[in-house]
Motif scaffolding. Structure first.
Motif, short mmCIF file in Angstrom:
data_model
loop_
_atom_site.label_atom_id
_atom_site.label_comp_id
_atom_site.label_asym_id
_atom_site.label_seq_id
_atom_site.Cartn_x
_atom_site.Cartn_y
_atom_site.Cartn_z
N PRO A 136 0.00 4.38 -10.83
CA PRO A 136 -1.57 4.09 -11.22
C PRO A 136 -2.06 3.79 -10.42
O PRO A 136 -1.20 2.83 -9.17
CB PRO A 136 -1.31 3.45 -11.93
CG PRO A 136 -0.35 3.97 -12.69
CD PRO A 136 1.14 3.82 -12.11
N LEU A 137 -3.22 3.48 -9.71
CA LEU A 137 -4.03 2.16 -8.62
C LEU A 137 -4.61 1.12 -9.70
O LEU A 137 -5.60 1.01 -9.58
CB LEU A 137 -4.79 3.82 -8.76
CG LEU A 137 -5.65 3.32 -6.67
CD1 LEU A 137 -4.75 3.33 -6.52
CD2 LEU A 137 -6.90 3.90 -7.19
N SER A 138 -3.51 0.61 -9.98
CA SER A 138 -3.88 -1.00 -11.04
C SER A 138 -2.68 -1.27 -9.59
O SER A 138 -1.66 -1.82 -8.98
CB SER A 138 -3.05 -1.15 -11.68
OG SER A 138 -1.68 -0.62 -12.20
N GLU A 139 -3.19 -2.88 -10.02
CA GLU A 139 -2.53 -3.65 -8.88
C GLU A 139 -1.57 -4.15 -8.81
O GLU A 139 -0.65 -4.21 -8.76
CB GLU A 139 -3.00 -5.69 -9.14
CG GLU A 139 -3.80 -6.39 -10.69
CD GLU A 139 -4.86 -6.98 -10.53
OE1 GLU A 139 -5.15 -7.22 -11.39
OE2 GLU A 139 -4.66 -7.62 -9.56
N ASP A 149 0.54 -3.09 -4.20
CA ASP A 149 -0.67 -2.93 -3.52
C ASP A 149 -2.51 -2.46 -2.95
O ASP A 149 -2.16 -3.48 -2.36
CB ASP A 149 -0.02 -4.45 -1.92
CG ASP A 149 1.08 -5.39 -2.72
OD1 ASP A 149 0.90 -5.81 -3.52
OD2 ASP A 149 2.08 -5.04 -1.35
N LEU A 150 -1.56 -1.52 -3.11
CA LEU A 150 -2.35 -0.32 -2.25
C LEU A 150 -4.16 -0.65 -2.89
O LEU A 150 -5.07 -0.28 -2.30
CB LEU A 150 -2.52 0.78 -2.64
CG LEU A 150 -3.72 2.20 -2.23
CD1 LEU A 150 -4.08 1.98 -0.51
CD2 LEU A 150 -3.79 3.51 -2.30
N PRO A 151 -4.20 -0.82 -4.24
CA PRO A 151 -5.43 -1.30 -4.96
C PRO A 151 -6.59 -2.71 -3.99
O PRO A 151 -7.62 -2.88 -3.68
CB PRO A 151 -5.72 -1.20 -6.02
CG PRO A 151 -3.94 -0.61 -6.87
CD PRO A 151 -3.34 -0.79 -5.61
N VAL A 152 -5.47 -3.59 -4.06
CA VAL A 152 -5.88 -4.34 -3.51
C VAL A 152 -6.48 -4.83 -2.09
O VAL A 152 -6.06 -6.42 -1.56
CB VAL A 152 -5.22 -5.79 -4.78
CG1 VAL A 152 -5.42 -5.77 -5.66
CG2 VAL A 152 -3.36 -6.05 -4.05
N ARG A 153 -5.87 -4.31 -1.44
CA ARG A 153 -6.00 -4.07 0.16
C ARG A 153 -6.85 -3.81 0.49
O ARG A 153 -7.64 -2.80 0.16
CB ARG A 153 -4.84 -4.12 0.39
CG ARG A 153 -2.86 -4.58 0.36
CD ARG A 153 -3.23 -5.97 0.75
NE ARG A 153 -2.28 -6.93 1.00
CZ ARG A 153 -1.16 -6.13 1.54
NH1 ARG A 153 -0.96 -5.57 2.23
NH2 ARG A 153 0.73 -7.17 0.75
N ALA A 154 -7.36 -4.38 2.46
CA ALA A 154 -8.27 -3.62 2.93
C ALA A 154 -8.39 -1.90 3.33
O ALA A 154 -9.26 -1.62 3.08
CB ALA A 154 -8.79 -4.51 3.58
N VAL A 155 -6.77 -1.72 3.03
CA VAL A 155 -6.80 -0.65 3.33
C VAL A 155 -7.12 0.64 3.22
O VAL A 155 -6.92 1.71 2.93
CB VAL A 155 -5.16 -0.46 3.92
CG1 VAL A 155 -4.24 -0.35 2.61
CG2 VAL A 155 -4.91 1.07 4.71
N LEU A 156 -7.32 0.24 1.55
CA LEU A 156 -7.91 0.85 0.08
C LEU A 156 -8.99 1.91 0.54
O LEU A 156 -9.61 2.93 0.49
CB LEU A 156 -8.32 0.51 -0.69
CG LEU A 156 -8.65 1.35 -2.30
CD1 LEU A 156 -7.57 2.49 -2.78
CD2 LEU A 156 -9.13 0.62 -3.42
N ILE A 157 -10.15 1.33 1.46
CA ILE A 157 -11.04 2.03 1.05
C ILE A 157 -11.61 3.12 2.78
O ILE A 157 -11.23 3.61 2.47
CB ILE A 157 -12.48 0.81 2.81
CG1 ILE A 157 -12.80 -0.27 1.02
CG2 ILE A 157 -13.61 1.15 3.17
CD1 ILE A 157 -12.87 0.20 0.15
N PRO A 158 -9.94 3.19 4.02
CA PRO A 158 -9.90 3.83 4.67
C PRO A 158 -9.43 4.64 4.46
O PRO A 158 -9.28 5.93 4.73
CB PRO A 158 -9.78 2.97 6.11
CG PRO A 158 -8.86 1.97 5.72
CD PRO A 158 -9.49 1.51 3.87
#
Lengths: 311, 642
Positions: free
Chosen positions: B471-474, B478-487
């Motif tokens: 799931p896209l949860s913290e 770590d994906l949802p809470v890292r800046a790399v989520l935007i790219p």
């Protein structure tokens, strides 16, 4: 260069001297053959460009400086415009011995039926010579030999002598080995004054004693003619590959490959002939090779040339 | 030395005939009465040595004649170059990889190889079998060829831009030679032996007696420049009206010094930008803006020894910002990302328009899907709802099933197949993804440190999908809470919201075509049909491939040479010997190669010479044998009648 062994033309049936020996043998017996050969030969001389030659041969001889002018035949001068000097019987009478080889090697022909044996050729040539000599008024004797003297006829002239000679020649048979020196010495003993000795042989014998005997004859002042009879099959080896040759006279045998030695054999024959010529001619001995395929005339001509020199 | 008809050697017994005849002739002589034996004695006595020599000469001549005729009849073979040879199986390996296009002395290496190969084939006979095996494309069935067909195959061979494998083709050659029935076998390797062309390891397992002929490795490599790591817009296609850039690395190989390298950017046939680069440097050139649609172009530099890699092609599709919508639980971080991208003009985050990408999470994913747009599916946070989620996947034809992990653990993102730097991200909760059936193509884009898939993609009859294993949860990662989520979200929307990626393939790679594509045009202009697998494999040549559906262009694909084929460093000769065979014939000239080829049992059949010799001996024998007869006229003339 013309081939000296080429057969003479046989187109002239009237000239028995020009017939090849094979044809000549069919004419008849020895006497008939000898007479016809000699007559043909003399006829040829009459028809030759040298007219009067036969007369000279029989009774006259051409004038030579030193001849006695009293004996010039003026009648012949009138006919021929040439000087001839008459010959006297006493002067021209010649004692001649015919020495005939009867050894086993003579009784052989390389082409029996077509070519006579050397023995036949020699005896008929001897008969023709005897006929010629006696017709000329000369005295002719005969010694027929092999390793010994088998027949001996003392030199005499006249028709009876000719008949005796022909009988002897007819009855002579070949056989045995050859030793000519005995016959030659016998002839030398019996010819007390200068004479003519004609040896008819294939010279398949011991050469050195024979040459010495011939030299002895010559030394005694006799004129000597050696007629070396060669069968054409002796000048050249027969065709074939490996052949074993047998000498009927000596009983020797020898096996060779003919192509291998053909050239050397021919050289050996040539050398032997050259040796005979070299050993005899310097001594004034007339030597000639007579092929048994040649007409008898060629042998008679050789005699004639010698006889002319004898005068 | 050998004989083609050895039985006829029995004729050689005839050679004994002259000898036997020579020895036995005395017993078989014809007996002739001949009184003039003394002349014969005299002849043999005086010429005995000459006669003996002559007889021996004749004996030897006759034996020689019989021997020469016998050897000719038995078809004697002498080990001489240029003659006939034993029937030979030849595996002719032509390394037509990209590097074979290197021009040296105004001639391509491949042309040298082809000439050498033709010379070999020209010496072949109908009893030989030849396999022409190319290291590069096109690949053909390994069928044994007659010389004429092999020559055609050689003539047709051109430089392949695709990745090639000399190792693989040598293994094929080894197997073919092992199965060959010909008494002689030869392996001919025509290659430039780039470093890496042959792997290290044990020598080839060749059949015993196989002769190996190999071209000589170059002592040094020519200087070569080529592009690598070409990237448009950082891997994302530009939005209409947006400026972007293209970056590339200018690599060099070889030992020759290289100065500044001019790089030009060509779009639609026009040079749009240019710059200079040092060896092994990077260049960045501005690109755009463009209207929506496909854009194709290439980077280029001045031609060098290997001109095939002096261009690098690219294509991308310029699009309008995609419309995205998201439904379901745990959407906070994703909604934030959409808003950021919306503000940057990269997406339009609205539910008022038909979406180009739909994100479904948790319970929302369990409902019946009515969207035709591509889907990004996120599993529910509550494992109790996982069965319902799986049923929905199955109903949609998505061949994946998610399962609950038996034990809790922490993983990291390890294997990343997307151009977004998410390596090392920590994943604390994930569902185990297991493939189900083989109905549709599927691909793992991202895997975790234990090798298990984390992000997968595929295409169903309804369209493409993306499925994340967490799931896209913290709490989950770590994906949802890292800046790399935007790219990451930008890449997902760009890739799956109709814009596609900047498609950059290497020659030889399969090309996945859109589902409706019917045919394509190769860079050469040749047309090829696209089958139902929608995987086009004939990407042998660099350039732009145009993919059509009927009359409409639906996609473009840029195909470039694999960078490793541009590295021309030659192999160490020692390594070559170890890899092939110690008994290696290393050759550097076509002439030498031609002479060395078909070396097993190479022999000449000198029957003509033997017959001429026999005739000459016969003439000599006749001459020698007839020398006894000699010249009758001359010898007869030696006996004068006077």
């Amino acid at each position: 260069m013309s081939d000296p062994y080429a057969r003479a033309p046989t187109a002239n049936p009237g000239r028995a001297d020009l017939l090849d020996p094979g044809s000549l043998a069919k004419l008849g017996d020895m006497e008939l053959i000898a007479r016809r050969v000699v007559e043909g030969f003399l006829l040829g001389l009459h028809r030759s460009p040298h007219r009067g030659f036969s007369a000279e041969f029989a009774e006259l001889h051409a004038y030579r400086p030193g001849d006695d002018l009293r004996y010039i035949d003026w009648r012949m001068f009138g006919r021929s415009n040439r000087y001839y000097v008459k010959r006297f019987q006493e002067e021209t009478n010649l004692r001649a011995y015919l020495l005939l080889d009867l050894s086993g090697s003579m009784d052989w022909s390389s082409n029996p039926g077509e070519l006579p044996t050397k023995s036949w050729y020699a005896s008929h040539l001897a008969a023709a010579l005897a006929h010629t000599l006696i017709r000329q008024g000369d005295q002719v004797g005969l010694v027929a030999f092999d390793e010994e003297i088998r027949h001996h006829v003392r030199p005499r002239g006249g028709p009876r002598q000719l008949r005796e000679l022909l009988l002897t020649l007819t009855s002579a048979e070949s056989g045995g080995r050859t030793a000519a020196e005995g016959a030659l010495r016998e002839a030398a003993l019996r010819l007390r004054r200068r004479g003519l000795v004609i040896l008819l042989s294939d010279l398949l014998l011991e050469a050195e004693p024979t040459r010495q005997a011939l030299h002895f004859l010559r030394h005694r002042g006799h004129e000597v003619i050696v007629l070396h009879l060669l069968d054409p099959g002796e000048r050249d080896l027969p065709s074939g590959g490996d052949v074993r040759f047998f000498d009927p006279e000596t009983g020797d045998e020898m096996g060779v490959n003919v192509p291998d030695v053909r050239s050397e054999y021919r050289s050996a024959v040539n050398e032997a002939v050259a040796e005979w010529r070299g050993a005899l001619r310097p001594h004034g001995i007339e030597y000639g090779v007579i092929g048994t395929e040649q007409p008898l005339a060629s042998a008679l001509r050789r005699y004639l040339q010698k006889r002319q020199r004898l005068g | 030395m050998g004989f083609l008809s050895p039985l006829l050697l029995l004729l050689g017994a005839a050679a004994a005939i002259p000898l036997v005849l020579h020895l036995l002739k005395r017993d078989r002589d014809r007996r002739v009465v001949f009184p003039a034996l003394r002349y014969l004695h005299r002849a043999t006595r005086e010429h005995a040595r000459q006669i003996r020599a002559q007889q021996l000469l004749l004996l030897f001549l006759r034996i020689g004649i019989v021997a020469a005729v016998t050897l000719a009849a038995a078809r004697l073979l002498l080990p001489l170059p240029g003659g006939v040879h034993e029937p030979t199986a030849v595996a002719l390996v032509l390394d037509n990889s990209l590097s074979s296009g290197v021009i040296e002395d105004d001639r391509r290496r491949l042309d040298w190889m082809k000439e050498t190969a033709r010379r070999v084939v020209d010496r072949a006979t109908e009893d030989d079998l030849i396999w022409v095996l190319r290291a590069g494309e096109p690949w053909d069935l390994a069928l044994p060829l007659q010389p004429a067909a092999a020559r055609i195959r050689i003539d047709e061979t051109e430089v392949s831009h695709a990745r090639s494998s000399l190792d693989e083709v040598l293994l094929r050659a080894s197997r073919l030679l092992t199965d060959a029935s010909q008494p002689a076998r030869e392996l001919h390797v025509l290659s430039d032996y780039q470093t890496g062309a042959l792997s290290e390891g044990t020598a080839l397992d060749l059949p015993p007696g196989t002769r190996v002929l190999a071209s000589e490795p170059a002592e040094h490599a020519p200087e070569n420049r080529f592009f690598s790591d070409v990237l448009v817009g950082g891997g994302l296609p530009p939005i209409a009206g947006e400026r972007t850039q293209i970056t590339a690395r200018v690599a060099t190989s070889g030992t020759d010094p290289v100065g500044a390298i001019e790089v030009r950017l060509v779009v639609d046939g026009e040079v749009r930008a240019a710059t200079e680069s040092e060896s092994d440097g990077s260049v960045t050139l501005p690109l755009g803006p463009f209207q929506t649609g496909w854009v194709s172009g290439h980077l280029e530099m001045d031609p060098d020894a290997l001109p095939e890699d002096d261009r690098s092609f690219f294509v991308f599709r310029v699009r309008e910002p995609p419309v995205v919508t998201a439904e379901g639980e745990d959407m906070y971080f994703l909604e934030q990302a959409f808003d950021v991208l919306d503000g940057a003009g990269r997406v339009r985050h609205t539910s008022a328009e038909e979406p180009n990408l739909v994100v479904l999470a948790g319970a929302a994913a369990q409902e019946e899907w009515t969207h035709e747009a591509p889907l990004l599916l996120l599993p529910p946070s509550d494992p109790a709802r996982l069965p319902a989620f799986n049923r929905a996947l199955s109903a949609a034809g998505i061949p994946w099933t998610l399962g609950v992990e038996a034990s809790e653990s922490v993983w990291s993102v390890a294997d990343v197949g997307i151009p977004v730097a998410i390596e090392g991200l920590e994943v604390r909760r994930r569902y185990r993804m297991e493939p189900r059936g083989e109905a549709h193509p599927r691909e793992t884009l991202v895997a975790l440190s234990d090798g298990s898939p984390w992000l997968v993609t595929g295409e169903t009859e309804a369209g493409p999908y993306l499925l994340l294993a967490s799931p896209l949860s913290e709490e989950a990662s770590d994906l949802p809470v890292r800046a790399v989520l935007i790219p990451f979200v930008d890449w997902v929307t760009a890739r799956w919201a109709g814009g596609g990626t900047v498609s950059m393939l290497h020659a030889g790679d399969p090309l996945a075509t859109p589902s409706g594509a019917t045919h394509l045009y190769l860079p050469s202009g040749a047309e090829r049909a696209i089958d139902d697998t929608h995987r086009f494999v004939e990407t042998a040549h660099v350039g732009i491939h145009t993919i059509l559906e009927g009359d409409s262009i639906v996609a473009l694909a840029a195909v470039n040479a694999p960078p490793e084929e541009s590295r021309l460093s030659p192999l160490d000769p020692q390594q070559l010997s170890e890899r092939l065979t110690p008994d290696l014939y290393v050759l550097d000239e076509p002439d030498a190669w031609e002479r060395a080829a078909f070396g097993t049992g190479t022999a000449s059949e000198p029957w003509k010479v033997l017959l001429v010799a026999a005739l000459l001996l016969l003439l000599i024998e006749g001459r020698v044998a007839a020398s006894g007869a000699g010249d009758r006229t001359r010898d007869a003339g030696g006996i004068s009648a006077d």
